[in-house]
Design a protein around this motif. Structure first.
Motif, mmCIF file in Angstrom:
data_model
loop_
_atom_site.group_PDB
_atom_site.id
_atom_site.type_symbol
_atom_site.label_atom_id
_atom_site.label_comp_id
_atom_site.label_asym_id
_atom_site.label_seq_id
_atom_site.Cartn_x
_atom_site.Cartn_y
_atom_site.Cartn_z
ATOM 1 N N GLN A 1 -34.491 34.516 40.528
ATOM 2 C CA GLN A 1 -33.843 34.708 39.228
ATOM 3 C C GLN A 1 -32.645 35.646 39.342
ATOM 4 O O GLN A 1 -31.660 35.502 38.625
ATOM 5 N N ASP A 2 -32.731 36.632 40.227
ATOM 6 C CA ASP A 2 -31.649 37.599 40.404
ATOM 7 C C ASP A 2 -30.981 37.449 41.766
ATOM 8 O O ASP A 2 -30.577 38.424 42.384
ATOM 9 N N LEU A 3 -30.865 36.236 42.244
ATOM 10 C CA LEU A 3 -30.366 35.995 43.596
ATOM 11 C C LEU A 3 -28.964 36.551 43.803
ATOM 12 O O LEU A 3 -28.676 37.138 44.843
ATOM 13 N N ASP A 4 -28.090 36.421 42.814
ATOM 14 C CA ASP A 4 -26.729 36.956 42.966
ATOM 15 C C ASP A 4 -26.751 38.471 43.166
ATOM 16 O O ASP A 4 -26.047 39.014 44.019
ATOM 17 N N ALA A 5 -27.576 39.159 42.380
ATOM 18 C CA ALA A 5 -27.668 40.620 42.493
ATOM 19 C C ALA A 5 -28.286 41.017 43.825
ATOM 20 O O ALA A 5 -27.854 41.992 44.457
ATOM 21 N N VAL A 6 -29.286 40.286 44.288
ATOM 22 C CA VAL A 6 -29.926 40.584 45.570
ATOM 23 C C VAL A 6 -28.929 40.415 46.702
ATOM 24 O O VAL A 6 -28.807 41.287 47.582
#
Length: 80
Positions: free
Chosen positions: A27-32
């Motif tokens: 869900q937060d792949l961009d932030a990771v």
């Protein structure tokens, strides 16, 4: 991509706790990816937050906010 294989492997296993973890990462792949690839760090800010939390826990039910404020400001100044 190796991460896609790892994610698929975890989702194929019978480990519900890991499924929840991987779903959160997806869900937060961009932030990771940004957190792992950029050279910027919020480590210094997190360190200050940690110091303040420790002080707050040490003083729980012992003093009022004014004393806590003085201790936080004294600690932030570099003195312990």
């Amino acid at each position: 991509m190796a991460s896609a294989r790892v994610i698929a492997g975890v989702q194929a296993d019978d480990l519900p706790a890991l499924h929840s973890f991987v779903n959160g990462l997806c869900q937060d792949l961009d932030a990771v990816l940004a957190g792992l690839s950029l050279r910027y760090s919020s480590g210094a800010v997190e360190g200050h937050n940690n110091k303040i939390k420790i002080l707050r826990r040490q003083m729980f039910c012992r003093a009022n906010f004014d004393l806590l404020r003085k201790r936080v400001l004294r600690t932030a100044g570099g003195r312990s």
